[in-house]
Scaffold this active site. Structure first.
Site, PDB file in Angstrom:
ATOM      1  N   ASP A  89      21.060  41.334 -29.163  1.00 31.11           N
ATOM      2  CA  ASP A  89      20.840  39.882 -29.255  1.00 31.11           C
ATOM      3  C   ASP A  89      20.159  39.306 -28.015  1.00 31.11           C
ATOM      4  O   ASP A  89      20.163  39.908 -26.945  1.00 31.11           O
ATOM      5  CB  ASP A  89      22.174  39.162 -29.508  1.00 31.11           C
ATOM      6  CG  ASP A  89      23.248  39.504 -28.477  1.00 31.11           C
ATOM      7  OD1 ASP A  89      23.271  40.646 -27.977  1.00 31.11           O
ATOM      8  OD2 ASP A  89      24.062  38.627 -28.153  1.00 31.11           O
ATOM      9  N   GLU A 139      26.313  40.412 -28.483  1.00 26.41           N
ATOM     10  CA  GLU A 139      27.059  40.680 -27.250  1.00 26.41           C
ATOM     11  C   GLU A 139      27.314  39.404 -26.470  1.00 26.41           C
ATOM     12  O   GLU A 139      28.320  39.274 -25.781  1.00 26.41           O
ATOM     13  CB  GLU A 139      26.291  41.682 -26.367  1.00 26.41           C
ATOM     14  CG  GLU A 139      27.092  42.209 -25.183  1.00 26.41           C
ATOM     15  CD  GLU A 139      27.234  41.225 -24.033  1.00 26.41           C
ATOM     16  OE1 GLU A 139      28.319  41.163 -23.440  1.00 26.41           O
ATOM     17  OE2 GLU A 139      26.271  40.498 -23.722  1.00 26.41           O
TER      18      GLU A 139
HETATM   19 ZN   LIG Z   1      23.805  38.886 -20.868  1.00 30.09          ZN
HETATM   20 ZN   LIG Z   2      23.611  41.998 -21.521  1.00 31.67          ZN
END
Ligand SMILES: [Zn+2]
Ligand SMILES: [Zn+2]
Length: 394
Positions: free
Chosen positions: A81, A139
């Protein structure tokens, strides 16, 4: 000589890895919205003849089975991401999605793991054991793609004996990597507080309950939890970056709003600290005639690199890159959702150097000028392939 073969293969795929990274970099997608990214990874796995399973919406899991007999399994993880940042770099591969940018290098992690997959696929006849590839979404945003994939069973069927992840590090020169055994990154919790008083004219404090003064006491007192209650041998950080008391020179507001972050490396203490902070803030507000809403949103746990696994893969990295290119890392009080894997499986999260001062590639992650020296791909794919094959006992 598996090492030489990997080095050769890694040279051969370098341009491909750069091209994949540039494609991903120019088409970044926010956490939980990585639809095109996920489809791109799926196509690349198809090209390699690898079947995959989707998890946590945009996550993909694929297996590469070595042809020699072995039941061992190792998982390699890359996140995918991007962040809500507008890129300012004037580069050919600049983000085409205004306001979204791969400013944490997850484009590099994904393209590297695709490269590693290519190397491992080419070497299937030469190793035993299974490599599980984890392409993980989200994440950067709670509750974190790692926690969702674990819930959906990413660490089962087959169960890996180890999970390895790499992350770019603009403090380390490209060509080098960094390791730290034991506790490495912090847990992170978000704190949201509203302090209530009774506003009024600044000239008549006796008729009001001043939430600004209450807040000043709360902010100062809370730091004693770090300095007096926390174990000095284990790090804790408490920072408030947002304090809004929107009165005026002569107006005491009704309320004050605060936001902060609490980070530490001990789960028991983390929970105790939450209780202490809340009690202290509420107690102070009450004693001064006001009240306070103290809310903590639990984020990622702390990240621990299992000692034996880390020593072992670090040794393989020294083999592959030479001792001089493998550095020690210091504790880093940022958080990372790889921590979820590390809480339930033997894990190692290491850093891939991406700095190049002569090319002025030095910006920190999460900034609009962040970039990486793509020469890092000369080692990122092969190193992971080598560590995986060796750790599987070949
Ligand atoms: Zn990051
Ligand atoms: Zn990262």
């Amino acid at each position: 000589m598996i090492k030489e073969q990997i080095q050769q293969l890694s040279k051969g795929i370098f341009n491909d890895v750069v091209a994949n990274r540039r494609h991903l970099h120019s088409h970044p997608e926010l956490s939980f919205q990585e639809y095109e990214t996920s489809a791109f990874i799926g196509r690349k796995l198809d090209e390699l003849g690898l079947t995959y399973q989707k998890m946590a919406d945009n996550g993909l899991v694929a297996l590469i089975k070595g042809e020699k007999p072995s039941d061992k399994v190792i998982a390699l993880r890359a996140d995918m991401d991007a962040l809500p940042i507008t890129e300012v770099n004037e580069v050919a591969y600049k983000s085409q999605n205004i306001g979204v940018m791969h400013a944490c290098g997850h484009d590099a992690h994904t393209s590297s793991l695709l490269g590693t997959a290519k190397i491992l696929t080419a070497l299937k006849s030469q190793f035993g054991g299974t490599v599980k590839l984890i392409f993980q979404p989200a994440e950067e945003k709670l509750p974190g793609g790692a926690s969702l994939m674990i819930k959906e069973g990413v660490l089962e069927n087959p169960k890996p004996q180890a999970v390895i992840g790499q992350h770019v590090m603009p403090l380390i020169d490209a060509g080098k990597v960094g390791f730290r055994a034991g506790k490495y990154m912090a847990s992170t919790d978000e704190i949201y507080v509203t302090v209530y008083g009774k506003g009024g004219h600044g000239a008549q404090p006796q008729q009001n309950i001043d939430p600004v003064i209450i807040t000043a006491h709360i902010l100062t007192a809370l730091q004693t939890i770090i300095s007096r209650s926390a174990d000095p041998k284990s790090p804790s950080v408490l920072s408030f970056g947002k304090v809004i008391a929107n009165g005026a020179t002569n107006v005491i507001p009704n309320e004050v709003y605060l936001e902060g972050t609490f980070r530490t490396m001990d789960e028991k203490w983390r929970s105790e600290a939450h209780v202490k902070m809340k009690k202290m803030a509420e107690g102070i507000a009450e004693s001064m005639g006001g009240s306070c809403d103290f809310n903590i949103v639990r984020g990622y746990p702390f990240l621990i690199n299992e000692e034996k696994l880390t020593a072992s893969v670090r040794g393989f990295a020294e083999d592959y890159l030479g001792k001089e290119n493998v550095l020690d890392l210091d504790i880093w009080m940022a958080a990372e959702d790889f921590a979820y894997y590390s809480q339930v499986a033997d894990s190692c999260f290491y850093r891939l150097g991406t700095r190049n001062e002569s090319r002025r590639i030095t910006s920190s992650v999460h900034t609009p000028t962040f970039d990486i020296d793509e020469d890092a791909f000369k080692i990122s794919t092969g190193l992971m392939a080598y560590m995986a094959i060796k750790q599987l006992g070949n």
